[in-house]
Design an enzyme around this catalytic site. Structure first.
Site, PDB file in Angstrom:
ATOM      1  N   SER A  52      18.531  33.449  55.953  1.00 60.16           N
ATOM      2  CA  SER A  52      19.786  33.312  56.710  1.00 60.16           C
ATOM      3  C   SER A  52      19.812  32.031  57.534  1.00 60.16           C
ATOM      4  CB  SER A  52      19.952  34.519  57.639  1.00 60.16           C
ATOM      5  OG  SER A  52      18.776  34.696  58.401  1.00 60.16           O
ATOM      6  N   THR A 112      20.721  34.345  62.631  1.00 59.96           N
ATOM      7  CA  THR A 112      20.534  33.063  63.243  1.00 59.96           C
ATOM      8  C   THR A 112      19.206  33.073  63.955  1.00 59.96           C
ATOM      9  OG1 THR A 112      22.878  33.204  63.662  1.00 59.96           O
ATOM     10  CG2 THR A 112      21.633  31.682  65.055  1.00 59.96           C
ATOM     11  N   THR A 134      21.662  28.303  61.622  1.00 63.30           N
ATOM     12  CA  THR A 134      21.948  29.401  60.686  1.00 63.30           C
ATOM     13  C   THR A 134      22.637  28.879  59.429  1.00 63.30           C
ATOM     14  OG1 THR A 134      23.010  31.573  60.522  1.00 63.30           O
ATOM     15  CG2 THR A 134      24.251  29.886  61.641  1.00 63.30           C
ATOM     16  N   ARG A 140      34.320  28.559  56.755  1.00 66.90           N
ATOM     17  CA  ARG A 140      34.144  29.458  57.898  1.00 66.90           C
ATOM     18  C   ARG A 140      33.014  28.933  58.795  1.00 66.90           C
ATOM     19  NH1 ARG A 140      29.701  32.647  60.153  1.00 66.90           N
ATOM     20  NH2 ARG A 140      30.604  34.450  61.168  1.00 66.90           N
ATOM     21  N   VAL A 141      33.284  28.938  60.087  1.00 66.83           N
ATOM     22  CA  VAL A 141      32.272  28.544  61.072  1.00 66.83           C
ATOM     23  C   VAL A 141      32.092  29.708  62.037  1.00 66.83           C
ATOM     24  CG1 VAL A 141      31.739  26.966  62.974  1.00 66.83           C
ATOM     25  CG2 VAL A 141      32.803  26.085  60.886  1.00 66.83           C
ATOM     26  N   ASP A 144      29.583  31.421  65.379  1.00 65.12           N
ATOM     27  CA  ASP A 144      29.287  31.048  66.769  1.00 65.12           C
ATOM     28  C   ASP A 144      28.156  30.038  66.892  1.00 65.12           C
ATOM     29  OD1 ASP A 144      27.662  33.284  65.773  1.00 65.12           O
ATOM     30  OD2 ASP A 144      26.654  33.099  67.702  1.00 65.12           O
ATOM     31  N   THR A 196      22.943  35.960  68.393  1.00 63.11           N
ATOM     32  CA  THR A 196      22.814  36.186  66.959  1.00 63.11           C
ATOM     33  C   THR A 196      23.753  37.334  66.585  1.00 63.11           C
ATOM     34  OG1 THR A 196      21.276  36.762  65.178  1.00 63.11           O
ATOM     35  CG2 THR A 196      20.846  37.753  67.332  1.00 63.11           C
ATOM     36  N   GLY A 197      24.164  37.361  65.346  1.00 57.77           N
ATOM     37  CA  GLY A 197      25.040  38.448  64.916  1.00 57.77           C
ATOM     38  C   GLY A 197      26.402  37.940  64.465  1.00 57.77           C
TER      39      GLY A 197
HETATM   40  N1  GLY Z   1      25.803  34.191  64.123  1.00 61.61           N
HETATM   41  C1  GLY Z   1      25.885  33.584  62.882  1.00 61.61           C
HETATM   42  C2  GLY Z   1      27.233  33.555  62.295  1.00 61.61           C
HETATM   43  O1  GLY Z   1      28.052  34.433  62.558  1.00 61.61           O
HETATM   44  O2  GLY Z   1      27.507  32.660  61.553  1.00 61.61           O
END
Ligand code: GLY
Length: 332
Positions: free
Chosen positions: A88, A189, A207, A217-218, A220, A240-241
C-alpha cells in the site's frame, strides 16, 4: 531507565546499542498503554502500523547520531517505500482502476516548512521528491506530470515500480470489481513522526492510496493538514485510513490544535475520530481510520476507528528495538 534529551546527547552510541541488545521487546504488542505513558523529552519515533517497525529502526539510527527529525522521517519512510511486502506504499503499491501506480506523499519540518506530491508515477521515493519540492522550490505541492518532470529534473530515476505481483492483484480485482475490504493492505499509509535530540519535531506520510481508486483520486496522505501536521511549539500528528473521511475533518491539523488547547494526545486523536463518526453516521463502522500524535514534550497518543484493528510502531530509549502498540478505538 528513562533518559532526558540532554542526557541522551551525552550518551555514547555504543553504550546505547549495548542497552538495546539487552531488550527483548522487538515486535512485542503492547495493549493501549503507551498512550498513557509519562511524557518524556528523549528522542522518539512512531509510525502507523506494525510495518512501521523497520522504518522506525532506520529513523532511530539517525536520531541516535543526533541527526535531525527531518532526516529521520524521510529516511525512515523510504524503507517502507522500497519494501515490496508493503503493498500500500511505494514499490509494489496498489494500482488505480486503470492499472497505474500513482503515489502520494508529504513531509513537514520543525520550521513549518512542507513539501508534497500527488499522483506521482514511476518514482520509487515520492517522499524524497516531496522534500526536494520543500527545499528547492517556492511551492508546497506538485502533482502528476509536473511532479514527475520536477523529479526527473532533480535527478530522480524513472523506474518501473509496477510489479508483476501488483498487476496480478489488479487483474484479480478486475474480475470481480469488488470494493476492497478496509484492511491495511488495501489502503494504508505509513505516517511517521519523530522527535530529535534538539527537541525538534518532523513528520512524513507516504502511500499508493486507495486500491483501485478512480484515476486522479487524491487522499489525505499528501495533504498538509489532513494527512500530516507539525507545529514545533505544540506537537505533530499523522493519519492512516480512508482519506476522504480524514480530509473532511482536516484530521491531523485538528489534533495539533486540540493539543494546543490542552487536550492530551490520545484524547485529541479520539476527538478527531469522533468528528468523523458524526459526519458519517451511516458508514463510520466500515471506515478504517487511525491517528497518531506526539506532543512537544514527547507524550504520544493514538486512536483508531475499527475494533482492535489499528496499531502503531514506537521506537525510543525504552523500546530501542521498537514495539507495536495496539491503539484504543471507537468501536472497542
Ligand atoms: N490514507 C490513504 C488514502 O486514503 O489515500
Amino acid at each position: 531507565m528513562r533518559m532526558t534529551r540532554r542526557s541522551i546527547l551525552g550518551l555514547a552510541i555504543s553504550g546505547f546499542i549495548a542497552k538495546a541488545a539487552t531488550q527483548s521487546t522487538k515486535n512485542e504488542t503492547q495493549k493501549n498503554s503507551m498512550s498513557n505513558s509519562d511524557s518524556d523529552s528523549g528522542i522518539r519515533v512512531l509510525s502507523t502500523w506494525p510495518f512501521g517497525i523497520s522504518a522506525n529502526d532506520r529513523a532511530m539510527k539517525i536520531l541516535m547520531q543526533n541527526g535531525s527529525a527531518l532526516d529521520a522521517v524521510e529516511e525512515g519512510v523510504r524503507v517502507t517505500e522500497a519494501d515490496p511486502s508493503v503493498t500500500s506504499v511505494g514499490y509494489n503499491g496498489s494500482l488505480d482502476r486503470d492499472g497505474r501506480l500513482t503515489l502520494d506523499a508529504c513531509i513537514m519540518d520543525h520550521r513549518g516548512m512542507c513539501g508534497s506530491v500527488a499522483c506521482l508515477e514511476h518514482i520509487k521515493h515520492p517522499i524524497s521528491v516531496a522534500r526536494a519540492i520543500m527545499e528547492h522550490t517556492p511551492h508546497v505541492m506538485l502533482v502528476g506530470s509536473g511532479a514527475l518532470q520536477f523529479a526527473e529534473d532533480k535527478g530522480f530515476m524513472r523506474e518501473n515500480i509496477v510489479t508483476e505481483d501488483a498487476l496480478r492483484r489488479w487483474n484479480e480485482w478486475k474480475q470481480s470489481k469488488a470494493v476492497p475490504p478496509p484492511t491495511p493492505e488495501n489502503h494504508d499509509t505509513i505516517g511517521m513522526l519523530a522527535l530529535d535530540s534538539k527537541g525538534n519535531l518532523s513528520g512524513a506520510c507516504t502511500t499508493s492510496g486507495l486500491s483501485y481508486k478512480l484515476p486522479g483520486r487524491v487522499g489525505d496522505s499528501p495533504l498538509i493538514g489532513p494527512g500530516l501536521y507539525v507545529d514545533n511549539e505544540i506537537g505533530a500528528a499523522t493519519a492512516t485510513g480512508v482519506g476522504e473521511a480524514i480530509i473532511r475533518v482536516v484530521g491531523s491539523f485538528l489534533i495539533v490544535e486540540l493539543m494546543r488547547s490542552g487536550m492530551e494526545p490520545e484524547a485529541a486523536c479520539k476527538e478527531a475520530v469522533k468528528r468523523i463518526v458524526k459526519k458519517h453516521p451511516e458508514s463510520y463502522s466500515s471506515l478504517q481510520i487511525g491517528f497518531i500524535a506526539i506532543r512537544k514534550d514527547g507524550k504520544i497518543g493514538a486512536y483508531g476507528m475499527r475494533k482492535k484493528e489499528f496499531s502503531y510502531s514506537l521506537t525510543d530509549e525504552q523500546y530501542p528495538q521498537g514495539t507495536v502498540v495496539s491503539a484504543p478505538s471507537w468501536l472497542d
